[in-house]
Design an enzyme around this catalytic site. Structure first.
Site, PDB file in Angstrom:
ATOM      1  N   PRO A 150      43.708  35.600  35.816  1.00  0.00           N
ATOM      2  CA  PRO A 150      44.546  35.597  36.616  1.00  0.00           C
ATOM      3  C   PRO A 150      44.749  36.847  37.559  1.00  0.00           C
ATOM      4  O   PRO A 150      45.282  36.990  38.346  1.00  0.00           O
ATOM      5  CB  PRO A 150      45.651  35.947  35.354  1.00  0.00           C
ATOM      6  CG  PRO A 150      45.496  36.373  34.031  1.00  0.00           C
ATOM      7  CD  PRO A 150      43.767  35.992  34.354  1.00  0.00           C
ATOM      8  N   GLY A 151      43.928  37.911  37.207  1.00  0.00           N
ATOM      9  CA  GLY A 151      43.318  38.720  38.183  1.00  0.00           C
ATOM     10  C   GLY A 151      43.465  40.249  37.765  1.00  0.00           C
ATOM     11  O   GLY A 151      43.450  40.700  38.005  1.00  0.00           O
ATOM     12  N   LYS A 176      41.705  42.001  35.730  1.00  0.00           N
ATOM     13  CA  LYS A 176      40.128  42.830  35.875  1.00  0.00           C
ATOM     14  C   LYS A 176      39.359  42.627  37.363  1.00  0.00           C
ATOM     15  O   LYS A 176      39.363  43.963  38.095  1.00  0.00           O
ATOM     16  CB  LYS A 176      38.651  41.846  36.009  1.00  0.00           C
ATOM     17  CG  LYS A 176      38.980  41.959  33.855  1.00  0.00           C
ATOM     18  CD  LYS A 176      37.527  41.603  33.532  1.00  0.00           C
ATOM     19  CE  LYS A 176      37.624  41.231  31.875  1.00  0.00           C
ATOM     20  NZ  LYS A 176      39.441  40.925  30.880  1.00  0.00           N
ATOM     21  N   CYS A 209      34.433  37.089  25.568  1.00  0.00           N
ATOM     22  CA  CYS A 209      35.807  37.969  24.812  1.00  0.00           C
ATOM     23  C   CYS A 209      36.336  36.598  23.276  1.00  0.00           C
ATOM     24  O   CYS A 209      36.791  36.206  22.700  1.00  0.00           O
ATOM     25  CB  CYS A 209      37.585  36.893  25.168  1.00  0.00           C
ATOM     26  SG  CYS A 209      37.740  36.343  25.563  1.00  0.00           S
TER      27      CYS A 209
END
Length: 451
Positions: free
Chosen positions: A113-114, A116, A232
């Site tokens: 969703p942004g 990083k 992850c």
């Protein structure tokens, strides 16, 4: 039981170390925020935000949210202003490992969703080109909205497969981040649904997808460029095994050491058929204070050459935009602007990818032409609002702040008539138009605090 496979595998691999590594410091999922250094310094926010924060071990701009009291970050004015991104603490670790520098060409290949992407943008300081890609169109829209809130100016948001990105931009990027979709074993506490969907079939599918993405990332990278791969999850097939297989397929890549003071080295018994020096990769276990992450940093052999794309032709000037900019944003009057239909865009500088790629947003949406006049967009104020010729600055204690975020008109405090940027402690929130001593609210309805 879906978790039986995971538990049996981890206990077999770790033996007596299982309990120590997989036991988190607290029973609840770790909560964190990452400060957007395009907006402010981390300590400035920590001192002013009124949130229970402790420094994160995973990122110099990150904080761990302490305690288990209700935490509604989306309603905080600084969140509206893009000063921080809500991010599980260990998720902030991979992006800084890329060592991104201003002026580089950077690709975040699986960007939604942004969080990083916003870290990469902050490191670039508005210079160079940041391509943020998300294959799922709905998630690409979320990515676009988050980068807009964070005030990112030099991003191109695309919605393509990694293979199409690689085909259009071979050897183009100085840095590539591949934080790939994975089996999510590090998210079991945070997202219980992930545990219910887990199994060997999912791990196998995710490992195959990760290999395809890594191959595309390798093709996108310029000689001498750096790639960071991250997941992850804890599964060998997606972590050490993935890296070993990639190095076997790509002898032009070498594994770089990770100079970080958190986590633990990789595990030799997870390498599978292609062993390598696992001290050069990094694992974050729950015992380290995060939910779980794996990271590897790889460099492509050779020396970088010039970019292969042709410069864009200069855009024809838009007289309505120029007239508005000269009044309200004089520092942007000389900035190149492109007219697409009725939309006026301020493209990122430098070379742009081919128009054949599905582009969700290129640069900053300045506004649109409506009945022969220019009307500014929220993105313009989010990206450049602090430099607006007229600002109405509010403090956290000012009652007008909550009213503005609810979408109400507020008192202009003596500011002159015309377009203005409403800010909180100097951080741009959004736009308004002053008339008769009142700021008519232009904060987007979808972003307002209505509860």
């Amino acid at each position: 039981m879906p978790l039986e496979y995971f538990l049996q595998r981890e206990r077999a691999l770790l033996g007596a170390r299982y309990e120590a590594l997989h036991t988190a410091p607290c029973a609840q999922p770790a909560r964190g925020i990452t400060v957007n250094t395009l907006r402010c310094k981390p300590q400035w926010l920590a001192q002013r935000a009124g949130l229970p924060l402790a420094p994160s071990p995973f990122c110099s701009a990150g904080f761990v949210v302490q305690g288990q009291q209700p935490f509604k970050p989306g309603q905080h004015p600084y969140h509206h202003a893009g000063a921080f991104y809500v991010q599980e603490p260990s998720a902030s670790a991979p992006a800084p490992l890329l060592d991104v520098q201003p002026g580089q060409r950077v690709l975040d290949l699986c960007a939604a969703p942004g969080g990083k992407s916003s870290q990469l943008a902050a490191a670039m300081q508005g210079q160079g080109l940041l391509v943020c890609n998300e294959v799922e169109p709905a998630r690409a829209q979320v990515l676009k909205a988050n980068l807009e809130r964070m005030g990112v100016r030099n991003a191109l948001v695309t919605s393509e497969s990694p293979q199409r990105i690689a085909g259009a931009l071979p050897g183009f990027f100085d840095r590539v981040l591949a934080d790939v979709p994975c089996s999510g074993e590090g998210m079991f506490r945070k997202e219980p649904q992930a545990a219910l969907q887990h199994g060997p079939g999912l791990v196998e599918r995710c490992a195959a997808l990760g290999a395809q993405i890594l191959d595309a990332a390798a093709a996108c990278l310029a000689p001498g460029g750096v790639l960071v791969y991250s997941t992850c999850t804890f599964s060998p097939e997606e972590d050490e095994g993935q890296v070993g297989a990639f190095l076997a397929r790509h002898p032009e890549f070498s594994l770089l050491p990770l100079a970080c003071g958190f986590g633990a080295p990789g595990e030799e018994n997870r390498c599978g058929e292609h062993p390598f020096d696992v001290s050069r990769v990094r694992r974050i276990w729950p015992c380290h204070g995060g939910e779980g992450h794996f990271m590897a940093k790889l460099q492509k052999a050779g020396a970088a050459g010039p970019a292969r794309l042709k410069p864009q032709k200069p855009a024809k000037p838009c007289k309505e935009w120029l007239a508005f900019a000269q009044r309200a944003f004089p520092q942007l009057a000389e900035h190149p602007a492109c007219l697409y239909g009725d939309a006026v865009l301020l493209p990122p500088g430098g070379l742009l990818p081919p128009q054949s790629l599905r582009t969700v947003r290129g640069g900053v949406l300045a506004g649109s032409l409506q009945k022969g006049r220019f009307v500014p967009a929220h993105h313009l104020f989010a990206a450049y609002g602090a430099g607006c010729a007229c600002t109405v600055d509010l403090s956290l204690e000012d009652a007008r702040l909550a009213a503005y975020l609810r979408g109400e008109e507020i008192d202009a405090g003596g500011a002159p008539e015309g377009w203005c940027c409403v800010t909180v402690d100097g951080l741009a929130l959004g736009g308004g138009k002053i008339s008769g001593g009142r700021v008519k609210n232009h904060y987007p309805k979808a972003l307002r605090n209505l509860k």
